[in-house]
Design an enzyme around this catalytic site. Sequence first.
Site, PDB file in Angstrom:
ATOM      1  N   CYS A  75       9.618  -2.567   3.095  1.00  0.00           N
ATOM      2  CA  CYS A  75       8.799  -1.452   3.588  1.00  0.00           C
ATOM      3  C   CYS A  75       8.019  -0.806   2.448  1.00  0.00           C
ATOM      4  CB  CYS A  75       9.693  -0.427   4.279  1.00  0.00           C
ATOM      5  SG  CYS A  75       8.897   1.149   4.635  1.00  0.00           S
ATOM      6  N   GLY A  76       6.668  -0.774   2.572  1.00  0.00           N
ATOM      7  CA  GLY A  76       5.835  -0.161   1.541  1.00  0.00           C
ATOM      8  C   GLY A  76       6.062   1.332   1.411  1.00  0.00           C
ATOM      9  N   HIS A  77       6.246   2.037   2.526  1.00  0.00           N
ATOM     10  CA  HIS A  77       6.492   3.477   2.491  1.00  0.00           C
ATOM     11  C   HIS A  77       7.832   3.774   1.809  1.00  0.00           C
ATOM     12  CE1 HIS A  77       3.003   4.436   4.875  1.00  0.00           C
ATOM     13  NE2 HIS A  77       3.376   3.581   5.810  1.00  0.00           N
ATOM     14  N   CYS A  78       8.798   2.902   2.039  1.00  0.00           N
ATOM     15  CA  CYS A  78      10.109   3.067   1.385  1.00  0.00           C
ATOM     16  C   CYS A  78       9.984   2.909  -0.129  1.00  0.00           C
ATOM     17  CB  CYS A  78      11.113   2.059   1.937  1.00  0.00           C
ATOM     18  SG  CYS A  78      11.347   2.137   3.729  1.00  0.00           S
TER      19      CYS A  78
END
Length: 517
Positions: A75-78
Amino acid sequence: MDRQLLPVLLLLLLGASGLQGQGQGPERPSEDLLEDAPGEEVPQEDGILVLNHRTLGLALREHPALLVEFYAPWCGHCKALAPEYIKAAALLAAESATVMLAKVDGPAEPELTEEFGVTEYPTLKFFRDGNRTHPEEYTGPREAKGIAEWLKRRVGSSATRLEDEEGARALMDAGDVVVIGFFQDKDVATFLALARDALDVTFGFTDRPQLFQKFGLSKDTVVLFKKVSWPELRARAEGQVQQPGEFSSHLGAVLGSRVGPGSQAATPQTSRRIFSAKILNHLLLFVNQTLASHRELLAGFREAAPPLRGQVLFVVVDVAANNDHVLRYFGLKAEEAPTLRLVNIETTKKYAPTGGGPISSASVAAFCQTVLSGELKPYFLSQEVPPDWDQRPVKTLVGKNFEQVAFDETKNVFVKFYAPWCSHCREMAPAWEALAEKYRNHEDIIIAELDATANELEAFAVPGFPTLKYFPAGQDRKIMEYKGSRDLESFSKFLDSGGELPAEEPTGHGAAAGFTQ
């Protein structure tokens, strides 16, 4: 029953029981079994607990306040949140906060994601007092300080209890927006609940009678103190976005509002709307804060504020700091401090106290009242008239020679009102110079310009830059605003037609309009 068969039956029963436990047991180990596990420890990475379905219960028992991030490795947001999450854990550890941060690899722990209804990443949930069944959804910021502040306001008090004036002043100086609740009869629970989520605001509360008296209050209320940036004040005054730069202010707007049963909890979005309430009159005290004699004036200045709550915004400007742009706006020099100025940010009119008495609570209040009552006339900035103001094709106007030139009954005067920093003004400068050169031999036409940031006019205010106005010859003091295209051909047609553009002329800005002021 044959005694020889008994061990076989027992073995079969035990085997059946074991198989049943392997195939149909609970989805996660019971907490009783976890408690019995000797020497159990939850691993950590960068100060953050790394949990799975077996260790979550143990972490909940060991940490009464626990924020858990459910993440996915892909996950990029993670990934963007990860460094801020680590910083938040360090901030909380440094302050010995009784809260711990943890994380769970969601795709690797489907039992936990199903249990807590995790459908996207990252998802953060806050657990209190080991309660596994009703965690609070994290809705706060995704940066370190915001995460830490959100958590601290849940494990501790969301507002500071104020016991005396010294504590109140310290709190007011600590934040850009400070809200103090004054409660003697009302429950503060609603106020504290509101304060939990308004993270961009510092909160305090008190029930001390001496503080009610100090701030001129007679009943329970909520008071807001807001520091103001100079670009915000000036942009609101001129309708423009100005160059950056801020100054420090120690008093803010005092806006009364109520907090009671049924009040809606504030979010960062709603709190910004509440705290942007418009107060048009801004009173500025210019002092040199390196001088003790100047600092002594602050007490009287503050004492004058409560009775003017909602009418006047009180601001302190330190001339010893980088506030030259503020001084220029009011036509002041640093050596003139201490002094007062009041500006109405809607009309842009400025006021200076008359006389030369000392600055005190009484003199500040009297100055404000003379302005609010209309007894005091505003003053207008003006540069000195340059000796060569009329030697170039574009004539230079200032406040002191504007009336004489613009309203000359024998001249048609076309004036550009500009700001030195305005990019649109700079873009049209070559066309304006060419226009002046073209008409320099026309005795009845004057092309001029006025720096509207350094010169102000009593006849009208300049709402934006560039503003172009035409003053035709005659005795009626007519003023026409030009709103056509800003090029030499359009300017020329406007002048040749006596202040009008041909009907078929496509201007892109609308036709020129005339009006009388």
